[in-house]
Design an enzyme around this catalytic site. Structure first.
Site, PDB file in Angstrom:
ATOM      1  CG  HIS A  79      -1.989  -1.047   1.142  1.00 47.28           C
ATOM      2  ND1 HIS A  79      -3.174  -0.892   0.473  1.00 47.28           N
ATOM      3  CD2 HIS A  79      -2.005  -2.305   1.641  1.00 47.28           C
ATOM      4  CE1 HIS A  79      -3.891  -2.000   0.572  1.00 47.28           C
ATOM      5  NE2 HIS A  79      -3.214  -2.868   1.282  1.00 47.28           N
ATOM      6  CG  ASP A 101      -2.060   3.046   3.053  1.00 49.62           C
ATOM      7  OD1 ASP A 101      -2.408   3.982   3.803  1.00 49.62           O
ATOM      8  OD2 ASP A 101      -2.795   2.090   2.796  1.00 49.62           O
ATOM      9  CG  ASP A 111      -4.981   4.836   1.790  1.00 47.35           C
ATOM     10  OD1 ASP A 111      -4.676   4.743   3.006  1.00 47.35           O
ATOM     11  OD2 ASP A 111      -5.491   3.901   1.150  1.00 47.35           O
ATOM     12  CG  ASP A 137      -3.491   5.883  14.674  1.00 47.20           C
ATOM     13  OD1 ASP A 137      -2.866   5.160  13.879  1.00 47.20           O
ATOM     14  OD2 ASP A 137      -4.729   5.899  14.782  1.00 47.20           O
TER      15      ASP A 137
END
Length: 452
Positions: A97, A271, A273, A429
């Site tokens: 990814h 990744d 996204d 995160d």
């Protein structure tokens, strides 16, 4: 929930993401192709779902992969790649990814790279294995000529190890946009797996054997179920449903504005996204909620429809998690009654239970659960103390934001970021950050509703 028997099988072939003794924690990379091929061949042969699942799990247990990258991929619209590799170096143990590798080494010759790739995988060769299916996979912008040169060296290494190579594949199968690099996947064959690996297949990315007869597709997509319909709802619940749709619209707008920043945060060890997924999912949820309102749906149905659309369109783990959260939250609501403060608080607990049951994440794993748990616990505590919902929600949103900020000091224990734990330290995160953002937007909506 629709009565369809579904089995979940995580593919765990990436040897770089966890040691052999904890292989269940590994992520799936190009081994997806192999495991899906075995499952598809078993289903095509008419085997039962139990047998298809058994064979797919058996294939997964005997599939290993390892990859290297010479450059990262670039997301559409991004100014640069998700990661870069120093000149003359290659990244080892990348993710499909677009995640960067777990370490870097000097670029090797084809012969030395073949020894590196096969060495990592032969170390996990089951005792007695004599046959192997092999897939040498390009990641998006690796020239086929280079793959073929490398394959010659890989085949030599496998033959020298006493292995018979069965129907090898060399090309681009599991790619990551324009990423530069390759991966090697091995499936240790036994009699039943060999038959399924050799079985004919006719898919855009993989064709082998006699072409399977198929009916031509049409350009028109037909919804076999027809337009979505909803059960009867009271006027009070319909009004609550309209409020829910407006709230989701506000959330969608906020996530659209935050897309780039969420992607930037996610790219440190993921990744990149997450912003795109949250924007797509929330936009689809808003459209579905509006459609449900027009169809006369009540509050529970509006929120459930939004959750299903979020999961369907967002993609990735976060899409499934948010879809489940909204669908679970809707179980505390009703199509007969106006949404009460108590139902909202109860729904938050149902959402948390659903998310932790599916994802198995806990506080400290560096996921959105780190923000969701304090949010739900604070909301329940403040509500139980008699504070109005608006005030309780504001306190909960503050707790979620503080927890999201605190994830910067954590190392990820689950998900795609786990193999890149060190690169994640110092950065929050993305899932926790987006959850805290949604909580703030919802809090502002509640305040406006109470004032109006």
């Amino acid at each position: 929930s629709e009565g369809i028997d579904v089995r979940i099988l995580p593919v765990t072939d990436d040897v770089a993401s966890a040691p052999a003794e904890t292989s269940a924690k590994r992520r799936g990379i190009a081994g997806d192709l192999v495991v899906f091929k075995i499952a598809g061949a078993a289903a095509e042969a008419g085997k039962s779902l139990d047998e298809v699942e058994r064979l797919a799990r058996h294939a997964n247990d005997r599939t290993v992969s390892f990859g290297v990258a010479f450059g990262g991929c670039t997301l559409p619209g991004a100014a640069g790649p998700l990661f870069t590799v120093p000149k003359g170096q290659m990244a080892l143990g990348l993710g499909i990814h677009g995640e960067p590798g777990v370490s870097e080494e000097t670029i090797a010759t084809a012969s030395d790279l073949a020894k590196l790739l096969t060495g990592k995988l032969l170390a996990e060769r089951p005792e007695g294995s004599r046959k192997v299916a092999a897939v040498l996979n390009g990641l998006g912008s690796t020239k086929y000529e280079e793959l073929f040169v490398l394959w010659t060296a890989v085949a030599r290494q496998l033959n020298d190890a006493g292995l018979e190579i069965v129907d090898p594949e060399c090309g681009e199968f599991i790619t990551s946009l324009d990423m530069q690099g390759c991966s090697l996947t091995l499936l240790w064959l036994d009699e039943e797996l060999e038959a399924l690996w050799r079985a004919p297949t006719d898919a855009p990315v993989l064709r082998k054997g006699v072409i399977i007869a198929a009916e031509p597709a049409t350009d028109e997509i037909v919804d076999a179920d027809g337009p979505q319909s909803f059960g009867p709802a009271s006027d009070a619940s319909k009004e609550s449903g309209k409020c829910i749709a407006r709230l989701i619209g506000n959330i969608a707008e906020a996530l659209k504005e935050a897309e780039e920043e969420l992607g930037r945060i996610d790219a440190f060890a993921g990744d990149g996204d997450h912003g795109q997924g949250m924007r797509r999912g929330s936009a689809a949820a808003f459209d579905a909620a509006q459609t449900a309102v027009v169809a006369g749906a009540g509050a529970a149905s509006v929120l459930a429809a939004a959750g299903d659309a979020w999961a369907d369109r967002a993609g990735g783990t976060s899409g499934a998690i948010w879809g489940l959260a909204l669908r679970s939250w809707s179980n505390a609501l009703s199509d007969e009654d106006k949404v009460s403060d108590a139902a909202i608080v109860k729904g938050s607990r149902l959402a948390l239970d659903g998310v932790t049951r599916l994802g198995r994440a806990r506080v400290g794993d560096k996921t959105l659960v780190d923000a969701l748990v304090p949010f739900v616990e604070t909301l329940e505590r403040e509500s139980a103390a008699g504070r109005p919902l608006v005030e309780a929600w504001d306190a909960a949103a503050k707790a979620a934001q503080e927890a999201a900020d605190a994830t910067s000091a954590l190392t990820p224990k689950l998900g795609r970021a786990r193999p890149l734990a060190e690169k994640s330290i110092g950065h929050p995160d993305a899932g926790a950050v987006s959850l805290a953002l949604v909580a703030r937007v919802a809090g502002a909506f509640l305040r406006e509703a109470a004032a109006g």
